[in-house]
Scaffold this active site. Structure first.
Site, PDB file in Angstrom:
ATOM      1  CG  ASP A  38      -3.596  90.047  73.351  1.00 46.21           C
ATOM      2  OD1 ASP A  38      -2.364  89.715  73.912  1.00 46.21           O
ATOM      3  OD2 ASP A  38      -4.515  91.120  72.881  1.00 46.21           O
ATOM      4  CE1 TYR A 161       5.308 100.236  79.114  1.00 47.72           C
ATOM      5  CE2 TYR A 161       7.833 101.325  79.794  1.00 47.72           C
ATOM      6  CZ  TYR A 161       6.974  99.853  78.567  1.00 47.72           C
ATOM      7  OH  TYR A 161       7.757  98.785  78.879  1.00 47.72           O
TER       8      TYR A 161
HETATM    9  N1  LIG Z   1       9.460  95.914  73.507  1.00 47.39           N
HETATM   10  C1  LIG Z   1      10.055  96.126  74.063  1.00 47.39           C
HETATM   11  O1  LIG Z   1      11.230  96.721  73.977  1.00 47.39           O
HETATM   12  C2  LIG Z   1      10.088  96.273  75.987  1.00 47.39           C
HETATM   13  C3  LIG Z   1      10.707  96.990  76.361  1.00 47.39           C
HETATM   14  C4  LIG Z   1      10.219  96.465  77.663  1.00 47.39           C
HETATM   15  C5  LIG Z   1       9.679  96.476  78.772  1.00 47.39           C
HETATM   16  N2  LIG Z   1       8.277  95.576  77.590  1.00 47.39           N
HETATM   17  C6  LIG Z   1       6.964  94.683  78.435  1.00 47.39           C
HETATM   18  O2  LIG Z   1       7.308  93.728  77.669  1.00 47.39           O
HETATM   19  C7  LIG Z   1       5.577  93.651  77.926  1.00 47.39           C
HETATM   20  C8  LIG Z   1       5.151  92.899  76.521  1.00 47.39           C
HETATM   21  O3  LIG Z   1       5.314  94.081  74.856  1.00 47.39           O
HETATM   22  P1  LIG Z   1       5.568  93.861  73.564  1.00 47.39           P
HETATM   23  O4  LIG Z   1       6.512  95.005  73.127  1.00 47.39           O
HETATM   24  O5  LIG Z   1       5.476  92.451  73.227  1.00 47.39           O
HETATM   25  O6  LIG Z   1       4.154  94.218  73.522  1.00 47.39           O
HETATM   26  P2  LIG Z   1       3.411  94.331  72.453  1.00 47.39           P
HETATM   27  O7  LIG Z   1       2.378  96.515  72.312  1.00 47.39           O
HETATM   28  O8  LIG Z   1       3.560  94.287  71.338  1.00 47.39           O
HETATM   29  O9  LIG Z   1       2.263  93.390  72.926  1.00 47.39           O
HETATM   30  C9  LIG Z   1       1.079  93.954  73.751  1.00 47.39           C
HETATM   31  C10 LIG Z   1       0.112  92.572  73.951  1.00 47.39           C
HETATM   32  O10 LIG Z   1      -1.000  92.953  74.846  1.00 47.39           O
HETATM   33  C11 LIG Z   1      -1.756  92.729  74.709  1.00 47.39           C
HETATM   34  N3  LIG Z   1      -2.357  94.041  75.224  1.00 47.39           N
HETATM   35  C12 LIG Z   1      -2.445  95.203  75.246  1.00 47.39           C
HETATM   36  N4  LIG Z   1      -3.828  95.280  76.577  1.00 47.39           N
HETATM   37  C13 LIG Z   1      -4.834  94.609  76.309  1.00 47.39           C
HETATM   38  C14 LIG Z   1      -5.944  94.430  78.257  1.00 47.39           C
HETATM   39  N5  LIG Z   1      -6.373  95.829  77.804  1.00 47.39           N
HETATM   40  N6  LIG Z   1      -5.621  93.403  78.219  1.00 47.39           N
HETATM   41  C15 LIG Z   1      -5.686  91.984  77.764  1.00 47.39           C
HETATM   42  N7  LIG Z   1      -4.681  92.143  76.460  1.00 47.39           N
HETATM   43  C16 LIG Z   1      -3.728  93.418  76.443  1.00 47.39           C
HETATM   44  C17 LIG Z   1      -2.078  93.895  73.312  1.00 47.39           C
HETATM   45  O11 LIG Z   1      -3.003  93.235  72.513  1.00 47.39           O
HETATM   46  C18 LIG Z   1      -0.986  92.336  73.127  1.00 47.39           C
HETATM   47  O12 LIG Z   1      -1.029  91.713  71.857  1.00 47.39           O
HETATM   48  C19 LIG Z   1       4.924  94.521  77.797  1.00 47.39           C
HETATM   49  O13 LIG Z   1       4.635  94.567  79.263  1.00 47.39           O
HETATM   50  C20 LIG Z   1       5.637  96.161  77.794  1.00 47.39           C
HETATM   51  O14 LIG Z   1       4.984  96.752  78.282  1.00 47.39           O
HETATM   52  C21 LIG Z   1       8.569  95.545  76.558  1.00 47.39           C
END
Ligand SMILES: NC(=O)c1ccc[n+]([C@@H]2O[C@H](COP(=O)([O-])OP(=O)(O)OC[C@H]3O[C@@H](n4cnc5c(N)ncnc54)[C@H](O)[C@@H]3O)[C@@H](O)[C@H]2O)c1
Length: 264
Positions: A38, A161
């Site tokens: 991360d 996105y």
């Molecule tokens: N939460 C939802 O409802 C949801 C819905 C659809 C898809 N998703 C997808 O699931 C995945 C996880 O989502 P989430 O809700 O846990 O997201 P989140 O934002 O809570 O966590 C994302 C993590 O990725 C890390 N990150 C961001 N940019 C980064 C970079 N440049 N390099 C390294 N790490 C990086 C962040 O520090 C964070 O720890 C994502 O791909 C998101 O698009 C989530």
């Protein structure tokens, strides 16, 4: 469920949200070693401590997935630390508003577009390409599991996105073809889950209640998903129980994609 014992996992974006739940889910099911990758070093260290408490070894890798050299270095360092790699989870993702709070179709900057594409799509390809030779040598149900989204399956008003997530679904199929039959490649498409990403989106909306309704109103199961419910599916996809599953995109969405409606 039979997640291969002694398996080595690399999970990106594992410092919080779905990635954290996946890292802990793997550790609880007997993974030997989980690499928590991360950009947020402090939060990653915290999750690594939780992984150890859950029974697995843990390695923290601080990486900015917008940088191709760091993506390749992450895979190399994870393989060095764990002595191999069995499961690659390309989970990290960002939104159009991550670096530009006012991003809309009309205002989205080229920099924001590039950042979303770099993290959500290009890093997935780069990490998979780098990991492929290692995964092909694994005898522990090797697989790649990518974070897509229902926003990549149907129309969604965040252009970068939505485009990145639709492309991840296609990239996953392409990788599944290229790596078959040795390495399975699947994606998961969450609906709305209760994570920092989702909470931030609600909190910063002009009308937070309306935003919450918009995000969960199309779930047939009338609530946000719990990250552990997503981790359960990812652990299944990684396990030998899913040995005939490749090239699939698995909605984990409370039924969102099953209809065109919104609950009253
Ligand atoms: N939460 C939802 O409802 C949801 C819905 C659809 C898809 N998703 C997808 O699931 C995945 C996880 O989502 P989430 O809700 O846990 O997201 P989140 O934002 O809570 O966590 C994302 C993590 O990725 C890390 N990150 C961001 N940019 C980064 C970079 N440049 N390099 C390294 N790490 C990086 C962040 O520090 C964070 O720890 C994502 O791909 C998101 O698009 C989530």
């Amino acid at each position: 469920m039979n997640t291969p014992l002694d398996s080595s996992w690399l999970v990106t974006g594992a410092a919080q949200g779905l990635g954290r739940a996946i890292a802990l889910g793997a550790a609880r099911r007997g993974a030997a070693h989980v690499t928590v990758a991360d950009v947020d070093a402090a939060a990653a260290e915290q999750v690594a401590a939780e992984v150890v408490a859950a029974g697995a070894e843990a390695t923290v890798l601080v990486v900015d997935l917008r940088r191709p050299d760091e993506v390749r270095g992450m895979v190399d360092d994870a393989v060095d630390a764990m002595g191999g790699l069995d499961t690659l989870v390309n989970n990290a993702g960002i939104l159009d508003v991550t670096f530009q709070s006012d991003a809309t179709f009309d205002t989205l900057s080229e920099d924001s577009w590039d950042a979303v594409m770099a993290v959500n799509l290009k890093a997935v390809w780069l990490a998979t390409q780098r990991a492929a030779p290692i995964l092909r040598r694994s005898t522990r149900s090797p697989s790649v599991i990518n974070a897509a989204s229902v926003s990549g399956m149907t129309g969604y008003p965040s252009p970068a996105y939505a485009a990145s997530k639709g492309a991840v679904i296609q990239l996953t199929r392409s990788c599944a073809i290229s790596l078959a039959p040795d390495v399975r490649c699947n994606s998961f498409s969450p609906g709305s889950f209760d994570t920092p990403m989702a909470r931030h989106r609600i909190a910063t909306a002009a009308d937070p209640d309306a935003q919450l309704r918009q995000m969960t109103g199309n779930h047939l199961i009338p609530r946000a998903g719990d990250p552990d419910e997503l981790a359960n599916v990812v652990c299944f996809l990684a396990s030998s129980e899913a040995s005939f599953l490749t090239g699939a995109n698995v909605p984990v969405d409370g039924g969102t994609m099953a209809w065109r409606g919104t609950r009253a």
